[in-house]
Each structure stands twice: as structure tokens, then as C-alpha cells.
Write a protein that holds these residues in place. Structure first.
Motif, PDB file in Angstrom:
ATOM      1  N   UNK A 160       0.825  -1.203   0.000  1.00  0.00           N
ATOM      2  CA  UNK A 160       0.000   0.000   0.000  1.00  0.00           C
ATOM      3  C   UNK A 160       0.863   1.259   0.000  1.00  0.00           C
ATOM      4  N   UNK A 161       1.935   1.241   0.798  1.00  0.00           N
ATOM      5  CA  UNK A 161       2.825   2.415   0.832  1.00  0.00           C
ATOM      6  C   UNK A 161       3.477   2.634  -0.529  1.00  0.00           C
ATOM      7  N   UNK A 162       3.962   1.525  -1.106  1.00  0.00           N
ATOM      8  CA  UNK A 162       4.607   1.639  -2.425  1.00  0.00           C
ATOM      9  C   UNK A 162       3.599   2.101  -3.472  1.00  0.00           C
ATOM     10  N   UNK A 163       2.380   1.518  -3.430  1.00  0.00           N
ATOM     11  CA  UNK A 163       1.348   1.872  -4.412  1.00  0.00           C
ATOM     12  C   UNK A 163       0.965   3.339  -4.287  1.00  0.00           C
ATOM     13  N   UNK A 164       0.908   3.847  -3.025  1.00  0.00           N
ATOM     14  CA  UNK A 164       0.544   5.257  -2.834  1.00  0.00           C
ATOM     15  C   UNK A 164       1.544   6.174  -3.530  1.00  0.00           C
ATOM     16  N   UNK A 165       2.839   5.930  -3.294  1.00  0.00           N
ATOM     17  CA  UNK A 165       3.846   6.797  -3.904  1.00  0.00           C
ATOM     18  C   UNK A 165       3.937   6.583  -5.416  1.00  0.00           C
ATOM     19  N   UNK A 166       3.752   5.328  -5.847  1.00  0.00           N
ATOM     20  CA  UNK A 166       3.734   5.091  -7.293  1.00  0.00           C
ATOM     21  C   UNK A 166       2.540   5.804  -7.929  1.00  0.00           C
ATOM     22  N   UNK A 167       1.364   5.723  -7.256  1.00  0.00           N
ATOM     23  CA  UNK A 167       0.180   6.406  -7.771  1.00  0.00           C
ATOM     24  C   UNK A 167       0.357   7.912  -7.786  1.00  0.00           C
ATOM     25  N   UNK A 168       1.030   8.428  -6.749  1.00  0.00           N
ATOM     26  CA  UNK A 168       1.277   9.868  -6.706  1.00  0.00           C
ATOM     27  C   UNK A 168       2.187  10.293  -7.839  1.00  0.00           C
ATOM     28  N   UNK A 169       3.264   9.499  -8.054  1.00  0.00           N
ATOM     29  CA  UNK A 169       4.174   9.821  -9.160  1.00  0.00           C
ATOM     30  C   UNK A 169       3.470   9.668 -10.502  1.00  0.00           C
ATOM     31  N   UNK A 170       2.633   8.622 -10.611  1.00  0.00           N
ATOM     32  CA  UNK A 170       1.895   8.387 -11.862  1.00  0.00           C
ATOM     33  C   UNK A 170       0.966   9.559 -12.176  1.00  0.00           C
ATOM     34  N   UNK A 171       0.207  10.000 -11.165  1.00  0.00           N
ATOM     35  CA  UNK A 171      -0.712  11.111 -11.391  1.00  0.00           C
ATOM     36  C   UNK A 171       0.051  12.408 -11.656  1.00  0.00           C
ATOM     37  N   UNK A 172       1.212  12.574 -10.994  1.00  0.00           N
ATOM     38  CA  UNK A 172       1.999  13.791 -11.212  1.00  0.00           C
ATOM     39  C   UNK A 172       2.464  13.887 -12.663  1.00  0.00           C
ATOM     40  N   UNK A 173       3.036  12.794 -13.162  1.00  0.00           N
ATOM     41  CA  UNK A 173       3.533  12.817 -14.540  1.00  0.00           C
ATOM     42  C   UNK A 173       2.388  12.800 -15.546  1.00  0.00           C
ATOM     43  N   UNK A 174       1.250  12.218 -15.154  1.00  0.00           N
ATOM     44  CA  UNK A 174       0.098  12.232 -16.054  1.00  0.00           C
ATOM     45  C   UNK A 174      -0.415  13.653 -16.249  1.00  0.00           C
ATOM     46  N   UNK A 175      -0.397  14.452 -15.164  1.00  0.00           N
ATOM     47  CA  UNK A 175      -0.928  15.805 -15.232  1.00  0.00           C
ATOM     48  C   UNK A 175       0.132  16.846 -15.570  1.00  0.00           C
ATOM     49  N   UNK A 176       1.357  16.409 -15.831  1.00  0.00           N
ATOM     50  CA  UNK A 176       2.406  17.366 -16.187  1.00  0.00           C
ATOM     51  C   UNK A 176       2.036  18.188 -17.429  1.00  0.00           C
ATOM     52  N   UNK A 177       1.514  17.570 -18.502  1.00  0.00           N
ATOM     53  CA  UNK A 177       1.118  18.392 -19.662  1.00  0.00           C
ATOM     54  C   UNK A 177      -0.002  19.373 -19.330  1.00  0.00           C
ATOM     55  N   UNK A 178      -0.920  18.971 -18.431  1.00  0.00           N
ATOM     56  CA  UNK A 178      -2.016  19.873 -18.063  1.00  0.00           C
ATOM     57  C   UNK A 178      -1.480  21.047 -17.255  1.00  0.00           C
ATOM     58  N   UNK A 179      -0.532  20.784 -16.349  1.00  0.00           N
ATOM     59  CA  UNK A 179       0.073  21.887 -15.591  1.00  0.00           C
ATOM     60  C   UNK A 179       0.809  22.842 -16.525  1.00  0.00           C
ATOM     61  N   UNK A 180       1.493  22.281 -17.507  1.00  0.00           N
ATOM     62  CA  UNK A 180       2.190  23.119 -18.482  1.00  0.00           C
ATOM     63  C   UNK A 180       1.193  23.976 -19.250  1.00  0.00           C
ATOM     64  N   UNK A 181       0.072  23.351 -19.625  1.00  0.00           N
ATOM     65  CA  UNK A 181      -0.972  24.080 -20.345  1.00  0.00           C
ATOM     66  C   UNK A 181      -1.565  25.182 -19.470  1.00  0.00           C
ATOM     67  N   UNK A 182      -1.797  24.873 -18.185  1.00  0.00           N
ATOM     68  CA  UNK A 182      -2.344  25.865 -17.257  1.00  0.00           C
ATOM     69  C   UNK A 182      -1.393  27.042 -17.085  1.00  0.00           C
ATOM     70  N   UNK A 183      -0.106  26.746 -16.915  1.00  0.00           N
ATOM     71  CA  UNK A 183       0.879  27.820 -16.766  1.00  0.00           C
ATOM     72  C   UNK A 183       0.902  28.718 -18.003  1.00  0.00           C
ATOM     73  N   UNK A 184       0.791  28.114 -19.179  1.00  0.00           N
ATOM     74  CA  UNK A 184       0.807  28.907 -20.414  1.00  0.00           C
ATOM     75  C   UNK A 184      -0.451  29.780 -20.498  1.00  0.00           C
ATOM     76  N   UNK A 185      -1.595  29.209 -20.122  1.00  0.00           N
ATOM     77  CA  UNK A 185      -2.843  29.984 -20.151  1.00  0.00           C
ATOM     78  C   UNK A 185      -2.778  31.149 -19.169  1.00  0.00           C
ATOM     79  N   UNK A 186      -2.161  30.913 -17.983  1.00  0.00           N
ATOM     80  CA  UNK A 186      -2.082  31.978 -16.977  1.00  0.00           C
ATOM     81  C   UNK A 186      -1.211  33.145 -17.421  1.00  0.00           C
ATOM     82  N   UNK A 187      -0.334  32.920 -18.389  1.00  0.00           N
ATOM     83  CA  UNK A 187       0.511  34.011 -18.878  1.00  0.00           C
ATOM     84  C   UNK A 187      -0.209  34.886 -19.899  1.00  0.00           C
ATOM     85  N   UNK A 188      -1.365  34.436 -20.363  1.00  0.00           N
ATOM     86  CA  UNK A 188      -2.102  35.192 -21.383  1.00  0.00           C
ATOM     87  C   UNK A 188      -3.046  36.172 -20.699  1.00  0.00           C
ATOM     88  N   UNK A 189      -2.871  37.440 -20.976  1.00  0.00           N
ATOM     89  CA  UNK A 189      -3.731  38.492 -20.426  1.00  0.00           C
ATOM     90  C   UNK A 189      -4.266  39.338 -21.571  1.00  0.00           C
TER      91      UNK A 189
END
Length: 450
Positions: A160-189
Motif C-alpha cells: 500500500x505504501x509503495x502503491x501510494x507513492x507510485x500512484x502519486x508519481x503516476x498522477x503527477x507525470x500524467x498531469x504534467x502536460x495539463x500543468x504546463x498548459x495551465x501555466x501557459x494559459x495563466x501568462x495570457x492576459x
């Protein structure tokens, strides 16, 4: 809760369910194999016991010697040979009732008690029936199952401990493109609406970027249209009104006008001035939502700004009765600093104080200033006519005027303009009012001194 956290928890819950099922599967089949193996050993002893005790010969004697020499003695092993009575019925002496009933009904049986295992069968010799039973304990097998349970438990918790951190890393890298997209959108005014997102590819994020780009195209067109209007309306609309007003003044200065003609010209002049005021309010309202963002911002002492706004109100309304309450000012004066445009904020606060004075018929208006955490709070309260509760939600709509304001001059632009300016400075406005009691408006602005 963030979607990334939800995915991590869902991944953990799903993996937990799978691990529980897997561990239960392993434990179940290990127990079955362990019990089956032990019953097989008991059945072998049942057969040997029957042969040695009921059919003795040289072969069975050899079995007995081999058993004594090579076959392990089980923990608490006990052999029983029970002879049936003349009617063929057996009498249960010390066997478990459930085991005894099954073996008498079926001719053989296996049974697991609390800590003891039983195996037996009924053998016929010379017309007589014999019940051969061997019982023993299985401490090693039960200990093996218990050890397996502990291994599975610790393995489950560790997994369970290993799965939690693996899941956290998995979700982090899965949402990396979305975070990049959000950061780019936030720069547009509004000042760089020409920027676009990368929409190369054929995945869902490319589709989302393409959708954002289409929205930015529409926004850029709308802002350019608004900017062109704000830039051109001042000259194109004000010039004809100025000419009309000038011609009316010239006409009024002429001799020989009768009273009726002067009333008509006076009405034209009054309505022209009113139209000019409305136009100025509309242009300022439009600028506060767009051009205001282009102004140079600076740190502003909000207490000094309040004094400037009060001075502006008293120039327009000398009969105003305004009281300032700075009793709750913080010890750290830097907390009173607000980042913004001085002219716009002055206009917003002036409009609110001016409304309070006007709609209270110049009774006492109290302006309070305090700091709460990272917010500067300006409170303007009056003792005026108040606003009906059913109309409070509409007071920030341009040109809306409450039903009890007909006796007061106004165009319904001041509060919407103030709200636009405060929002432009990342603040909010709160209001509470009661008819014939008064109104309190609170302006919340982020402090620049934190």
C-alpha cells in the motif's frame, strides 16, 4: 480536492481491492492444500491401521515395521478401532458428533475440529463392521498458515505504501502536460491576447489547446472591438454633443427669446448635459475593464487615498457629512499598502462615498479602515434610504437603479464602475442594506505589504 489527488486515491483504492482479493485467494488455496495434504496423511494411517489390526499377515507386519521406522509420528496421533454391535450400529464414545454422523452414513469421513483433525472409514471383516479412526493435531500446518497470514499482512501494508507513492508519481507525470498548459494559459492576459497554445498532436490535450485557441481568437476580436470603441467614441460622440451644447448656449444668450423658447432651449441643454454624463460614465466603465490594465501600477497608501477621495466628494458635495474612523489601523503601516492604479481606485472609492452621502440626504457617513490578515477592508456606512432586499442582487448591473431612488439624480453607472475597478485590483465588494435604516459597503483589497 484536486483531480491529481483524486486519481492517486482512486488508484490506491483500486490497487487495495486487487491486493485484498489476491491475498484472500492465496490464503484460501494454501489452507485448502495444507488441510488436503494432512488429511491424505491421516487416510494413509487409517488404511495401515485397518490392515494391521483387522487383516494381520506378513505384508501388514512389514507395513507396521516400515511405518514405525520411516513414517513420522504426528502430534497427538491416536488410533481407534470401534466394533459395531450385533445389529451393526456403532456407539459414539468420544468422537465429534458431526464426524460420527457422516462416517456412519457414508462409510468414510474427514473432519477438522478446533485444533484436531479426524479421518476414518468403516471396514467389514467376517460379517462384522469396524470403524477405523485416526486423529491427530497439525501444529506445523496451522503455524505455516499463520506465518503466511503475517507475511501477506506485512506485504499488503508495504505494498500500500509503495502503491501510494507510485500512484502519486503516476498522477503527477500524467498531469504534467495539463500543468504546463495551465501555466501557459495563466501568462495570457488582455495585453498579449495574440499568444496561442501549442495544439500539435491528436490527443485530448491537443483538442483542449485547440479549443482554447479558438476562444482566444474570439476574445482577441472582442477586446480589439472594445478598444477601438473606447479609443474612437470619445471624439466621435463627444464632439457632436459639445457642438449642440455650445449652440444652445449661444441661442440662450440671444435677445428677444420668450419664456417658452427659453424653456425649450433649457430642456435641450439639460438633456445634452445628462447625455454627456452618461457617455462619460460608459467610457470610464469600458476603460476600467480594459484600458485600466494598461496603466502603470504602484504601491498606494490606502488611508491617504481615502482622504483624497473624501476631498473629491466634498468639492462636488460641500454639504457632505463624513466621519473617518481609523481606530483599528495596524501597527505595521506597510500593511496599508495596496498595489494598483491611484486614479482608478480614487474614482471607485469616491463613487461609493458620494453615493452614501447622496442617498442618505447628507446625514452622517462613516468611513472605517482596518486590516484583516492579508486584506485591507474599507467600510462605508450611511444612514440613508437603504436598498430593498429583492433588488440587492441587481445594484451592480449598469443603469439599474433601486425602486426607491426616483427622487435622486443618477444614471446607475457608479457602482458597476466601482466594482469593475475593484475587481481589476483583485478585490471584492460586499454590501448589506436595510430600507430606511442604511447601507454598508465593504471593499476588500489584497495588501501589498505582506
Amino acid at each position: 480536492m484536486r483531480i491529481q489527488t483524486k486519481i492517486t486515491l482512486h488508484y490506491l483504492a483500486l490497487s487495495t481491492g486487487i491486493l485484498v482479493l489476491l491475498n484472500a485467494f492465496i490464503l484460501y488455496f494454501e489452507s485448502r492444500f495444507n488441510y488436503k495434504d494432512f488429511f491424505a496423511r491421516l487416510e494413509a494411517r487409517v488404511n495401515i491401521t485397518a490392515d494391521v489390526n483387522l487383516f494381520p499377515n506378513e505384508k501388514t507386519i512389514a507395513y507396521q515395521e516400515a511405518r514405525n521406522r520411516y513414517l513420522e509420528k504426528l502430534e497427538g496421533e491416536k488410533e481407534q478401532v470401534i466394533k459395531a454391535d450385533a445389529s451393526g450400529h456403532f456407539v459414539n464414545v468420544d468422537l465429534p458428533a458431526e464426524f460420527f454422523d457422516v462416517i456412519t452414513a457414508n462409510g468414510n469421513a474427514e473432519y477438522k475440529g478446533d485444533k484436531k483433525f479426524f479421518a476414518g472409514k468403516i471396514v467389514t471383516k467376517d460379517g462384522n463392521k469396524y470403524m477405523v479412526v485416526v486423529s491427530a493435531q497439525n501444529p506445523y500446518g496451522l503455524q505455516e498458515i499463520q506465518d503466511l497470514q503475517e507475511i501477506l499482512l506485512y506485504g499488503f501494508l508495504g505494498s500500500l505504501i509503495i502503491i501510494f507513492f507510485v500512484g502519486k508519481a503516476f498522477s503527477y507525470y500524467t498531469f504534467a502536460p495539463i500543468r504546463k498548459l495551465t501555466d501557459k494559459v495563466n501568462t495570457i492576459t488582455s495585453s498579449n491576447l495574440h499568444m496561442r497554445l501549442d495544439d500539435d498532436g491528436k490527443d485530448e490535450l491537443a483538442e483542449l489547446s485547440h479549443t482554447f485557441n479558438n476562444m482566444l481568437n474570439r476574445l482577441e476580436t472582442a477586446f480589439e472591438t472594445q478598444n477601438n470603441f473606447v479609443s474612437n467614441a470619445s471624439h466621435e460622440l463627444r464632439t457632436p454633443l459639445t457642438i449642440i451644447n455650445s449652440e444652445v448656449e449661444l441661442a440662450l444668450n440671444q435677445q428677444g427669446l420668450d419664456a417658452n423658447q427659453r424653456d425649450i432651449l433649457g430642456t435641450i441643454q439639460s438633456e445634452t448635459n445628462k447625455l454627456t454624463q452618461i457617455l462619460n460614465g460608459l467610457l470610464t466603465l469600458a476603460q476600467s475593464g480594459y484600458d485600466g490594465q494598461k496603466q502603470n501600477w504602484q504601491n498606494i497608501r490606502i488611508d491617504e487615498l481615502i482622504w483624497e477621495a473624501i476631498g473629491s466628494v466634498k468639492k462636488i458635495q460641500p454639504q457632505s457629512n463624513i466621519e473617518v474612523d481609523f481606530a483599528d489601523l495596524p501597527g505595521n503601516e506597510n500593511l496599508l499598502n495596496v498595489s494598483g492604479n491611484n486614479n482608478l481606485l480614487n474614482l471607485a472609492i469616491t463613487n461609493i462615498i458620494s453615493n452614501a452621502c447622496k442617498y442618505s440626504e447628507f446625514r452622517l457617513v462613516t468611513v472605517k479602515l482596518r486590516v484583516d490578515g492579508n486584506r485591507v477592508i474599507i467600510s462605508i456606512s450611511d444612514q440613508g434610504i437603504g436598498i430593498p432586499s429583492t433588488e440587492l442582487q441587481h445594484i451592480f448591473v449598469p443603469f439599474f437603479r433601486a425602486s426607491n431612488t426616483h427622487e435622486f439624480k443618477g444614471h446607475g453607472v457608479g457602482l458597476p464602475l466601482a466594482l469593475n475597478i475593484i475587481r481589476l485590483h483583485k478585490g471584492t465588494i460586499g454590501i448589506r442594506s436595510e430600507v430606511n435604516i442604511g447601507t454598508e459597503i465593504q471593499v476588500f483589497l489584497p495588501s501589498a505589504g505582506i
